[in-house]
Design a protein around this motif. Structure first.
Motif, short mmCIF file in Angstrom:
data_model
loop_
_atom_site.label_atom_id
_atom_site.label_comp_id
_atom_site.label_asym_id
_atom_site.label_seq_id
_atom_site.Cartn_x
_atom_site.Cartn_y
_atom_site.Cartn_z
N ASP A 179 0.84 -1.20 0.00
CA ASP A 179 0.00 0.00 0.00
C ASP A 179 0.87 1.26 0.00
OD1 ASP A 179 -2.58 -1.16 -0.03
OD2 ASP A 179 -2.46 -1.56 2.12
N ASP A 180 1.90 1.24 0.83
CA ASP A 180 2.83 2.36 0.91
C ASP A 180 3.56 2.54 -0.42
OD1 ASP A 180 4.32 4.46 2.09
OD2 ASP A 180 5.91 3.07 2.67
N ALA A 181 4.04 1.43 -0.97
CA ALA A 181 4.77 1.49 -2.24
C ALA A 181 3.89 2.03 -3.36
CB ALA A 181 5.30 0.10 -2.61
N LEU A 182 2.65 1.58 -3.41
CA LEU A 182 1.75 2.06 -4.46
C LEU A 182 1.44 3.54 -4.29
CD1 LEU A 182 0.15 1.47 -6.99
CD2 LEU A 182 -1.72 0.63 -5.54
N GLY A 183 1.26 3.97 -3.05
CA GLY A 183 1.06 5.41 -2.80
C GLY A 183 2.24 6.23 -3.28
N GLN A 184 3.45 5.72 -3.00
CA GLN A 184 4.66 6.42 -3.47
C GLN A 184 4.72 6.42 -4.99
OE1 GLN A 184 8.39 5.29 -1.53
NE2 GLN A 184 7.17 4.44 0.16
N ALA A 185 4.42 5.28 -5.60
CA ALA A 185 4.48 5.17 -7.06
C ALA A 185 3.56 6.19 -7.73
CB ALA A 185 4.11 3.76 -7.51
N ARG A 186 2.41 6.38 -7.14
CA ARG A 186 1.44 7.32 -7.73
C ARG A 186 1.91 8.77 -7.62
NH1 ARG A 186 -3.82 4.18 -5.29
NH2 ARG A 186 -4.07 2.73 -7.04
N GLU A 187 2.79 9.05 -6.66
CA GLU A 187 3.29 10.41 -6.47
C GLU A 187 4.55 10.71 -7.28
OE1 GLU A 187 1.77 12.82 -4.62
OE2 GLU A 187 0.15 11.36 -4.39
N ILE A 188 5.25 9.68 -7.70
CA ILE A 188 6.52 9.88 -8.40
C ILE A 188 6.27 10.38 -9.82
CG2 ILE A 188 8.52 8.68 -9.39
CD1 ILE A 188 8.46 6.84 -6.93
N ARG A 189 6.98 11.42 -10.18
CA ARG A 189 6.96 11.95 -11.55
C ARG A 189 8.34 11.70 -12.14
NH1 ARG A 189 2.68 11.14 -10.65
NH2 ARG A 189 1.05 12.54 -10.01
N LEU A 190 8.38 10.81 -13.11
CA LEU A 190 9.67 10.43 -13.70
C LEU A 190 10.18 11.52 -14.63
CD1 LEU A 190 8.89 6.70 -14.57
CD2 LEU A 190 10.02 7.61 -12.54
N PRO A 191 11.43 11.93 -14.45
CA PRO A 191 12.00 12.93 -15.36
C PRO A 191 12.16 12.34 -16.76
CG PRO A 191 13.46 12.51 -13.47
CD PRO A 191 12.34 11.54 -13.39
N ALA A 192 12.04 13.18 -17.75
CA ALA A 192 12.14 12.73 -19.15
C ALA A 192 13.47 12.05 -19.44
CB ALA A 192 11.94 13.91 -20.09
N GLY A 193 14.55 12.50 -18.81
CA GLY A 193 15.87 11.94 -19.09
C GLY A 193 16.25 10.76 -18.22
N LEU A 194 15.31 10.21 -17.48
CA LEU A 194 15.61 9.08 -16.60
C LEU A 194 16.07 7.89 -17.42
CD1 LEU A 194 15.41 8.16 -13.57
CD2 LEU A 194 13.20 7.17 -14.20
N ALA A 195 17.08 7.19 -16.92
CA ALA A 195 17.60 6.01 -17.62
C ALA A 195 16.49 5.00 -17.85
CB ALA A 195 18.72 5.38 -16.80
N THR A 196 16.51 4.40 -19.01
CA THR A 196 15.49 3.41 -19.39
C THR A 196 15.41 2.28 -18.37
OG1 THR A 196 15.81 3.93 -21.70
CG2 THR A 196 14.75 1.85 -21.22
N SER A 197 16.56 1.84 -17.87
CA SER A 197 16.57 0.75 -16.89
C SER A 197 15.86 1.15 -15.60
CB SER A 197 18.00 0.31 -16.59
OG SER A 197 18.74 1.39 -16.05
N ARG A 198 16.01 2.39 -15.19
CA ARG A 198 15.34 2.87 -13.97
C ARG A 198 13.84 3.00 -14.22
NH1 ARG A 198 16.29 1.55 -10.06
NH2 ARG A 198 15.60 3.33 -8.86
N ARG A 199 13.45 3.47 -15.40
CA ARG A 199 12.03 3.60 -15.75
C ARG A 199 11.35 2.22 -15.74
NH1 ARG A 199 9.63 7.75 -17.77
NH2 ARG A 199 11.60 8.71 -18.36
N ALA A 200 12.01 1.24 -16.34
CA ALA A 200 11.45 -0.12 -16.38
C ALA A 200 11.34 -0.71 -14.98
CB ALA A 200 12.28 -1.01 -17.28
#
Length: 134
Positions: free
Chosen positions: A46-67
């Motif tokens: 539940d905590d992880a999903l709440g965090q995931a919903r708040e995270i805004r990935l930067p456009a230049g984020l490494a593909t491996s980190r995005r995946a």
């Protein structure tokens, strides 16, 4: 773990995004991703999903980190009863980094869990047969 993540957060606040420096994946967004991953590994879905919903990935984020973010998000979504969202996150991870997604243990575990859930839906013949003891 909290102490390490807090220290990383302090460093990230000072350095800002360092993605352009020797392909580092360090910065405030990366610290957020590690915090979410830690919650997933501790089964605080539940905590992880709440965090995931708040995270805004930067456009230049490494593909491996995005995946990896999408795989962790999928696992959290599955574990909190959002199977369709979990599948959508896995599809997005596959589009982002197909090979990483195919072989990542978290992706494989989530896919296995989704298959299991699909077999156990209350309206399937298999579920009804198990329910009556067949």
């Amino acid at each position: 773990m909290d102490a390490h993540l807090d220290q990383a957060g302090e460093c990230a606040a000072q350095t800002g995004d360092a993605s352009d420096v020797h392909w580092l994946s360090f910065g405030p967004a990366n610290v957020q991703l590690h915090q979410m991953s830690a919650a997933v590994e501790m089964r605080l879905y539940d905590d992880a999903l709440g965090q995931a919903r708040e995270i805004r990935l930067p456009a230049g984020l490494a593909t491996s980190r995005r995946a990896r973010y999408l795989i962790d998000r999928a696992r959290s979504e599955m574990e909190t009863g959002h199977a369709n969202a979990a599948l959508a996150s896995l599809v997005a991870a596959r589009k982002s980094a197909p090979e990483q997604t195919r072989y990542h243990p978290g992706a494989r575990e989530t896919i296995s869990g989704l298959v299991h859930l699909a077999r156990r839906t209350p309206d399937t013949l298999g579920h009804m047969a198990a329910w009556v003891g067949m």
